[in-house]
Every structure is written in structure tokens, then in C-alpha cells.
Design an enzyme around this catalytic site. Structure first.
Site, PDB file in Angstrom:
ATOM      1  N   ASP A 178       1.098  -4.770   5.236  1.00  0.00           N
ATOM      2  CA  ASP A 178       1.561  -4.486   3.834  1.00  0.00           C
ATOM      3  C   ASP A 178       2.741  -5.340   3.484  1.00  0.00           C
ATOM      4  O   ASP A 178       3.730  -5.339   4.190  1.00  0.00           O
ATOM      5  CB  ASP A 178       1.742  -3.135   3.391  1.00  0.00           C
ATOM      6  CG  ASP A 178       0.489  -2.274   3.543  1.00  0.00           C
ATOM      7  OD1 ASP A 178      -0.769  -2.904   3.941  1.00  0.00           O
ATOM      8  OD2 ASP A 178       0.635  -1.139   3.057  1.00  0.00           O
ATOM      9  N   ASP A 203     -10.260  -0.310   2.191  1.00  0.00           N
ATOM     10  CA  ASP A 203      -9.059  -0.410   3.107  1.00  0.00           C
ATOM     11  C   ASP A 203      -9.764   0.095   4.629  1.00  0.00           C
ATOM     12  O   ASP A 203     -10.907   0.466   4.687  1.00  0.00           O
ATOM     13  CB  ASP A 203      -8.173   0.742   2.740  1.00  0.00           C
ATOM     14  CG  ASP A 203      -6.614  -0.036   2.976  1.00  0.00           C
ATOM     15  OD1 ASP A 203      -6.344  -0.544   4.045  1.00  0.00           O
ATOM     16  OD2 ASP A 203      -5.826   0.558   2.191  1.00  0.00           O
TER      17      ASP A 203
HETATM   18  C1  GLA Z   1      -2.700   0.269   2.855  1.00  0.00           C
HETATM   19  C2  GLA Z   1      -2.984  -1.052   2.122  1.00  0.00           C
HETATM   20  C3  GLA Z   1      -2.034  -1.069   0.939  1.00  0.00           C
HETATM   21  C4  GLA Z   1      -2.613   0.052  -0.090  1.00  0.00           C
HETATM   22  C5  GLA Z   1      -2.380   1.334   0.782  1.00  0.00           C
HETATM   23  C6  GLA Z   1      -2.578   2.728   0.043  1.00  0.00           C
HETATM   24  O1  GLA Z   1      -1.361   0.226   3.481  1.00  0.00           O
HETATM   25  O2  GLA Z   1      -2.783  -2.042   2.986  1.00  0.00           O
HETATM   26  O3  GLA Z   1      -2.265  -2.274   0.254  1.00  0.00           O
HETATM   27  O4  GLA Z   1      -3.811   0.001  -0.334  1.00  0.00           O
HETATM   28  O5  GLA Z   1      -2.991   1.419   2.043  1.00  0.00           O
HETATM   29  O6  GLA Z   1      -2.711   3.699   0.669  1.00  0.00           O
END
Ligand code: GLA
Length: 469
Positions: free
Chosen positions: A286, A235
Site C-alpha cells: 500500500d 483484494d
Molecule cells: C488493502 C489494499 C488497499 C485497500 C485496503 C482496504 O490494504 O491494498 O488498497 O483496499 O486493503 O482494506
């Protein structure tokens, strides 16, 4: 694709024959006749076949390469290093022709994701609430639901499995939630014939505030390898250093770890260095379980189609199928577009308690086949009439397309696809409805279907390639 060497009957460089071809006048030739596939090249290289008559068959090279013939184009992609010889023949013509092609593959790294990865991830449904019992239950359900059989492979723990680093800097899993440790869990998941994924972050902390990998790339990669981890989602939170440098440091650390670990870049938008850095890269923010989210992500991901190829995939985020806030028609559209865009198919629902409708969507084998086609092309939008869209994905073989008739509007609508807009001759083509699993017969020039609101009709169309003259 017309081949100039055909008319002239000219063999490729070096004769293109390896001594095997027919007469010089009409010999089948592969141009070029020697092919050096680059290190780490997941991409298929195109060889033009001249002379002879399609369809061609290709043999030789065992597991070293993957081949596909599309019209007069032979695509060759590396699987493992070595040297070998491919033979191409057109045994269906009255005077069978042959050509041979010498291939050398420099790659020292295997292609870890020749087709889009398929699996499950904890985040969309469970957020931080991850545990060993959840992951074991999901692995069990992946087998008992038929998903493993359908091609799903990775069971991925997202954020919140990690709590600290020990005095030597090694990452520590939450011992209360993962009493067997990640290594114990990996061996359980491997025992089911599946693979285990974990999550980290290039910065000092993950998005949920757990320890990140900044400065610990080599140590973390070695730890994951020792545990038997097969996939890392990495991430982009809490980071101040150069993004490319940090992702490439983790890539290099994974490669040096001695274990094949798929590298999933999660930095929320595409950058040009990503295809040389990971097997897949998030192209958007997301996802959430809503039609607006899915619809917006499709638009962002659509423009990046040219970057997808075998081994390298755009990732429009994990699936929301079965999480309850969309209709099954919308989930089928979501799954159809992910399949057509050659996206990773990473389920994000609770596999232990899914409805038969959800299971039927995730296990739709003919739709999965669209996604897993070895040519590895990402489908594109070929027409946009406001709410009514036509998408097409070129499939391996000759004259094969998958078409999505996609209705974004609020009421049902008739949507048509013409063979010419998907690169096929107007003559009869076989049409199959992939969700209904039914043949619709041979159809000339175009096909029209009524598509429900927020729905997709997914068709396989097999016809004749349109000649470009
Ligand atoms: C980010 C990523 C998500 C998930 C969260 C976890 O937002 O884009 O897909 O992995 O972190 O905290």
C-alpha cells in the site's frame, strides 16, 4: 527499424498488396499481409512496412482495431471481433504507394481498458468511512472540477461498503450508509456520465473484515452486474486457497456476468499469470502519503515495464496527490512518474474540497496525455546517476518521447538528457515543457534543466528516430 524487404523491393507474403500496390519494384508491403489477432489480445501486434516512404497513413477497419505507426512498424490492436481490411499509404512520396492488410479479430471480449484507467477511489483519504453521500459528492465534484472532462471516469468504493450476506448468499450493502443500495448509487453515477467501482476480496473476509468472495465468485459477479457496477478491485486478505485459481475464478465469473466489468487485481506484487487475468494488477504494497513511499514504489514498479501494454497495466497503487503530507513539487513528481509509467490514474483525495494547486495537478492535460498515449508503453529509467535520474516513454507516432528529469536529492540539481540515450538522432529536436505548457524551441543533441529537490521536469521531445545502423 531497418526493413530488409526495402532494399530488395520484395512485397510481403501473398504479395502484400491486395491488388492495390504500385509496381512490384518499390511496392509498399505489409509483412505479414494477413493478421489474425488472438482472442482477448489487448496487445498490439507489429507489422513491418517495407518500401514507400514514411510517414504512412492507415485507413479502414473502422472501430474494429486501433492502429499506430512508429517508423516502419505498424501496430495493430483489436478492439472488437470481426474481419476487415486496412490500407496503408505513403501519399507524401513522389510515387504514392499502397498496401493492404487483411485483419481478422477473434476476440469475443472487448478491450475494457485500452489506456490506463482514470478515476477516484475512497481508500487513501477516507478508509472505511464510505457512504452514499460521499460517493455522490465525489461524482458531482469529478464533473464540476473538470476531472471528467480531463478523462477521469471511475468512481470506486473501496472496502467497507458491504456488511453481510443474506440467506441466499447475496452480498448485502450497509443500508444505513448506502440507503439507495449500490444499484441506486450506480444509476446516480451513470447519470453523471461516470462509472461505478466496488471492492471485494478473494478470501473469506476483506482486509477490513467484511465478507469476502471466496466460494461466492459467480454470485458476486452476477450481483455486481445486476447493480450496474463497472469495475471491481479484488483484494488478497484472509485467503488460504491458491491465489491464481481464485483470481481466475473471479475473472471468469465477471466475464460470464454479461456486463463489462474492469478487473483490478490487488495482490500487492506481480505474478506472471496476472496479465491474462485482469486489466490491471497491483505491483506493490500500500502507498501512503509520504515521499519515501512514493519513491520506493517507483523503484518496484519500474522493473515491470515490459508487462504493460494496451488493455493490461501495472498498478503502483492509487494517487496521494492532494492528501496534504507532501509538497506540491512532490505531488507533481508523483503524478509525472505515474503518467510516465502508464499507471492507472486513480485519485485518492477529497475532490469536493481540493485546492486549486491540487486540481491543477490532477487536471494537467498534457501530463494526462502522456499517460493515455495509445501506444501503451510504460516509460523506463534510461539513466540513474544516484539522485539524478532520466526516464523516457516512447509515444505513438514517429520520433516522440516523453522524458522525466527526476531529482531524488535534497537540493536542486542540473539534469541532462541526451537524444542518443532516448533513441533519437542527435540533430535538432523540438522540446516542450509539459508542466509549464511551453515550447522550449529546437535543441540539438541534449537538454539540461535545473530540477528542484524531489521534483520532475517533464519534457516532450520530438525528433528523428536514431537509425540502428
Ligand atoms: C488493502 C489494499 C488497499 C485497500 C485496503 C482496504 O490494504 O491494498 O488498497 O483496499 O486493503 O482494506
Amino acid at each position: 527499424m531497418p526493413d530488409p524487404s526495402r532494399d530488395a523491393g520484395t512485397p510481403g507474403p501473398d504479395g502484400g498488396s491486395g491488388g492495390d500496390a504500385g509496381s512490384a519494384d518499390d511496392a509498399l508491403a505489409a509483412n505479414p499481409s494477413r493478421l489474425a489477432l488472438p482472442e482477448l489480445g489487448g496487445a498490439a501486434q507489429g507489422i513491418t512496412l517495407g518500401g514507400g516512404q514514411p510517414p504512412y497513413t492507415v485507413s479502414g477497419c473502422g472501430d474494429l482495431v486501433r492502429t499506430e505507426v512508429s517508423g516502419t512498424m505498424l501496430l495493430v490492436a483489436p478492439r472488437a471481433p470481426g474481419m476487415c481490411s486496412l490500407t496503408v499509404s505513403d501519399s507524401t512520396s513522389p510515387t504514392p504507394q499502397k498496401a493492404s492488410l487483411e485483419v481478422s479479430i477473434a476476440s469475443k471480449s472487448p478491450i475494457l481498458a485500452p489506456t490506463p484507467p482514470m478515476g477516484w477511489n475512497s481508500w487513501n483519504r477516507f478508509g472505511c468511512n464510505v457512504s452514499e453521500s460521499l460517493i455522490k459528492g465525489i461524482a458531482d465534484a469529478m464533473v464540476s472540477s473538470g476531472m471528467k472532462e480531463a478523462g477521469y471516469q471511475y468512481v470506486n468504493i473501496d472496502d467497507c461498503w458491504q456488511v453481510s450476506r443474506d440467506s441466499s448468499g447475496t452480498i448485502v450493502a450497509d443500508a444505513a450508509r448506502f440507503p439507495s443500495g449500490i444499484a441506486g448509487l450506480a444509476s446516480y453515477v451513470h447519470g453523471k456520465g461516470l462509472k461505478l467501482g466496488v471492492y471485494s476480496d478473494r478470501g473469506t473476509k476483506t482486509c477490513a473484515g467484511r465478507p469476502g468472495s471466496e466460494g461466492y465468485e459467480a454470485r458476486d459477479a452476477a450481483t455486481y452486474a445486476a447493480w450496474g457496477v463497472d469495475y471491481l478491485k479484488h483484494d488478497n486478505c484472509n485467503a488460504t486457497k491458491d491465489q491464481r485459481t481464485q483470481y481466475q475464478a473471479m475473472r471468469d465469473a465477471l466475464r460470464a456476468s454479461g456486463r463489462d466489468i474492469v478487473f483490478s487485481i490487488c495482490a500487492w506484487r506481480f505474478a506472471s499469470w496476472m496479465p491474462e487475468t485482469g486489466e490491471l494488477w497491483r505491483t506493490t504494497g500500500d502507498i501512503n502519503d509520504s515521499w519515501g513511499s512514493v519513491s520506493g514504489i517507483i523503484d518496484t514498479n519500474a522493473g515491470l515495464a515490459s508487462h504493460a501494454k494496451p488493455g493490461r497495466w501495472n498498478d503502483p497503487d492509487m494517487l496521494e496527490v492532494g492528501n496534504g503530507r507532501m509538497t506540491n513539487t512532490e505531488y507533481r513528481a508523483h503524478f509525472s512518474l505515474w503518467a510516465l509509467m502508464a499507471a492507472p490514474l486513480i485519485a485518492g483525495n477529497d475532490l469536493r474540497s481540493m485546492s486549486s494547486e491540487t486540481k491543477a495537478i490532477l487536471n494537467a492535460s498534457e501530463v494526462i496525455q502522456v499517460n493515455q498515449d495509445l501506444l501503451g508503453r510504460q516509460g523506463v529509467r534510461v539513466r540513474d546517476d544516484g539522485d539524478r535520474e532520466v526516464w523516457s516513454k516512447v509515444q505513438s507516432g514517429v520520433g516522440r518521447r516523453v522524458v522525466a528529469l527526476f531529482n531524488r536529492g535534497a537540493s536542486a540539481a542540473d539534469i541532462s538528457v541526451s537524444w542518443s540515450e532516448i533513441g533519437l538522432d542527435a540533430g535538432p529536436a523540438a522540446v516542450r515543457d509539459l508542466w509549464a505548457r511551453s515550447d522550449l524551441g529546437r535543441v540539438t543533441a541534449k537538454y539540461t534543466a535545473k530540477v528542484p529537490s524531489h521534483g520532475v521536469v517533464l519534457l516532450q521531445v520530438t525528433g528523428k528516430e536514431k537509425s540502428s545502423r
